[in-house]
Design a protein around this motif. Sequence first.
Motif, PDB file in Angstrom:
ATOM      1  N   ASP A  88      41.440  32.276  54.593  1.00 32.84           N
ATOM      2  CA  ASP A  88      40.462  31.307  54.091  1.00 32.84           C
ATOM      3  C   ASP A  88      39.348  32.003  53.324  1.00 32.84           C
ATOM      4  OD1 ASP A  88      41.838  29.147  55.160  1.00 32.84           O
ATOM      5  OD2 ASP A  88      40.642  29.107  57.003  1.00 32.84           O
ATOM      6  N   TRP A  89      38.891  33.160  53.814  1.00 29.48           N
ATOM      7  CA  TRP A  89      37.803  33.861  53.119  1.00 29.48           C
ATOM      8  C   TRP A  89      38.238  34.272  51.717  1.00 29.48           C
ATOM      9  CZ3 TRP A  89      38.153  38.595  50.979  1.00 29.48           C
ATOM     10  CH2 TRP A  89      39.100  39.488  51.466  1.00 29.48           C
ATOM     11  N   GLN A  90      39.521  34.647  51.539  1.00 32.56           N
ATOM     12  CA  GLN A  90      40.008  35.020  50.206  1.00 32.56           C
ATOM     13  C   GLN A  90      39.988  33.821  49.272  1.00 32.56           C
ATOM     14  OE1 GLN A  90      43.792  36.629  51.435  1.00 32.56           O
ATOM     15  NE2 GLN A  90      43.052  38.741  51.236  1.00 32.56           N
ATOM     16  N   ARG A  91      40.412  32.673  49.778  1.00 31.68           N
ATOM     17  CA  ARG A  91      40.377  31.454  48.957  1.00 31.68           C
ATOM     18  C   ARG A  91      38.942  31.116  48.563  1.00 31.68           C
ATOM     19  NH1 ARG A  91      44.853  30.795  52.069  1.00 31.68           N
ATOM     20  NH2 ARG A  91      43.840  29.963  53.925  1.00 31.68           N
ATOM     21  N   ALA A  92      38.009  31.254  49.498  1.00 32.31           N
ATOM     22  CA  ALA A  92      36.601  30.952  49.211  1.00 32.31           C
ATOM     23  C   ALA A  92      36.026  31.937  48.190  1.00 32.31           C
ATOM     24  CB  ALA A  92      35.789  30.984  50.506  1.00 32.31           C
ATOM     25  N   VAL A  93      36.316  33.220  48.349  1.00 31.41           N
ATOM     26  CA  VAL A  93      35.822  34.229  47.407  1.00 31.41           C
ATOM     27  C   VAL A  93      36.424  33.997  46.023  1.00 31.41           C
ATOM     28  CG1 VAL A  93      35.890  36.696  46.825  1.00 31.41           C
ATOM     29  CG2 VAL A  93      35.270  35.985  49.129  1.00 31.41           C
ATOM     30  N   ALA A  94      37.729  33.738  45.978  1.00 35.66           N
ATOM     31  CA  ALA A  94      38.393  33.497  44.696  1.00 35.66           C
ATOM     32  C   ALA A  94      37.778  32.291  43.991  1.00 35.66           C
ATOM     33  CB  ALA A  94      39.896  33.292  44.905  1.00 35.66           C
ATOM     34  N   LYS A  95      37.513  31.247  44.749  1.00 34.21           N
ATOM     35  CA  LYS A  95      36.913  30.047  44.155  1.00 34.21           C
ATOM     36  C   LYS A  95      35.513  30.347  43.628  1.00 34.21           C
ATOM     37  CE  LYS A  95      35.862  25.228  45.050  1.00 34.21           C
ATOM     38  NZ  LYS A  95      35.905  24.132  46.020  1.00 34.21           N
ATOM     39  N   VAL A 111      36.763  41.894  49.606  1.00 33.59           N
ATOM     40  CA  VAL A 111      35.746  40.898  49.963  1.00 33.59           C
ATOM     41  C   VAL A 111      34.808  40.562  48.812  1.00 33.59           C
ATOM     42  CG1 VAL A 111      35.843  41.470  52.425  1.00 33.59           C
ATOM     43  CG2 VAL A 111      34.147  42.573  50.956  1.00 33.59           C
ATOM     44  N   ASP A 112      34.799  41.404  47.775  1.00 30.03           N
ATOM     45  CA  ASP A 112      33.964  41.135  46.599  1.00 30.03           C
ATOM     46  C   ASP A 112      34.716  40.389  45.508  1.00 30.03           C
ATOM     47  OD1 ASP A 112      31.689  42.470  47.672  1.00 30.03           O
ATOM     48  OD2 ASP A 112      32.591  44.391  47.114  1.00 30.03           O
ATOM     49  N   GLY A 113      35.990  40.076  45.752  1.00 30.97           N
ATOM     50  CA  GLY A 113      36.780  39.360  44.764  1.00 30.97           C
ATOM     51  C   GLY A 113      37.402  40.261  43.712  1.00 30.97           C
ATOM     52  N   GLU A 114      37.408  41.558  43.972  1.00 29.15           N
ATOM     53  CA  GLU A 114      38.036  42.502  43.042  1.00 29.15           C
ATOM     54  C   GLU A 114      39.465  42.775  43.503  1.00 29.15           C
ATOM     55  OE1 GLU A 114      35.619  45.755  41.654  1.00 29.15           O
ATOM     56  OE2 GLU A 114      33.858  44.821  42.551  1.00 29.15           O
ATOM     57  N   PHE A 115      40.302  43.183  42.573  1.00 28.45           N
ATOM     58  CA  PHE A 115      41.710  43.412  42.889  1.00 28.45           C
ATOM     59  C   PHE A 115      41.836  44.592  43.853  1.00 28.45           C
ATOM     60  CE2 PHE A 115      42.043  41.720  38.392  1.00 28.45           C
ATOM     61  CZ  PHE A 115      42.170  40.405  38.810  1.00 28.45           C
TER      62      PHE A 115
END
Length: 137
Positions: A88-95, A111-115
């Motif tokens: 869920d945290w990945q979906r939230a960060v990606a959004k 966690v910063d949305g970087e690859f």
Amino acid sequence: MGLYLCIFENDEDVGGVDVGSYSDFNVLRDFIVRELETQRAGSRFPTLILHSDCDGEWSVADCEKLRGELAEIIRNLKMRPTVQYASDWQRAVAKSCGLNPRNAFESFIDVDGEFLLQRIQELADLALQRQQPIIFQ
């Protein structure tokens, strides 16, 4: 509990990647084993896949091997279709970052949305430049 990969020099954190949870890291490794190693863990990418994710380090020598493994993994995942974010945290960060993955490589983020694989590769490069190990915390 989260996994932080980092490099220390003179007791100072000079670089790190906040991977997310240990289970997130294992989702990535399980995907690589399934998709690129045909279910034979460590057959192609032993440095990344076989290292325990709790404590320890990748030595400078390991980082040299890791850099080559990551280059091949990244090249292969860029040619594969996207996969669902594992958490869920990945979906939230990606959004929040406006991420829209175009391939499997872009489907794994920190966690910063970087690859994630790119960040680990950059950390391995830094470890080699500094001649310091990557520590698992």
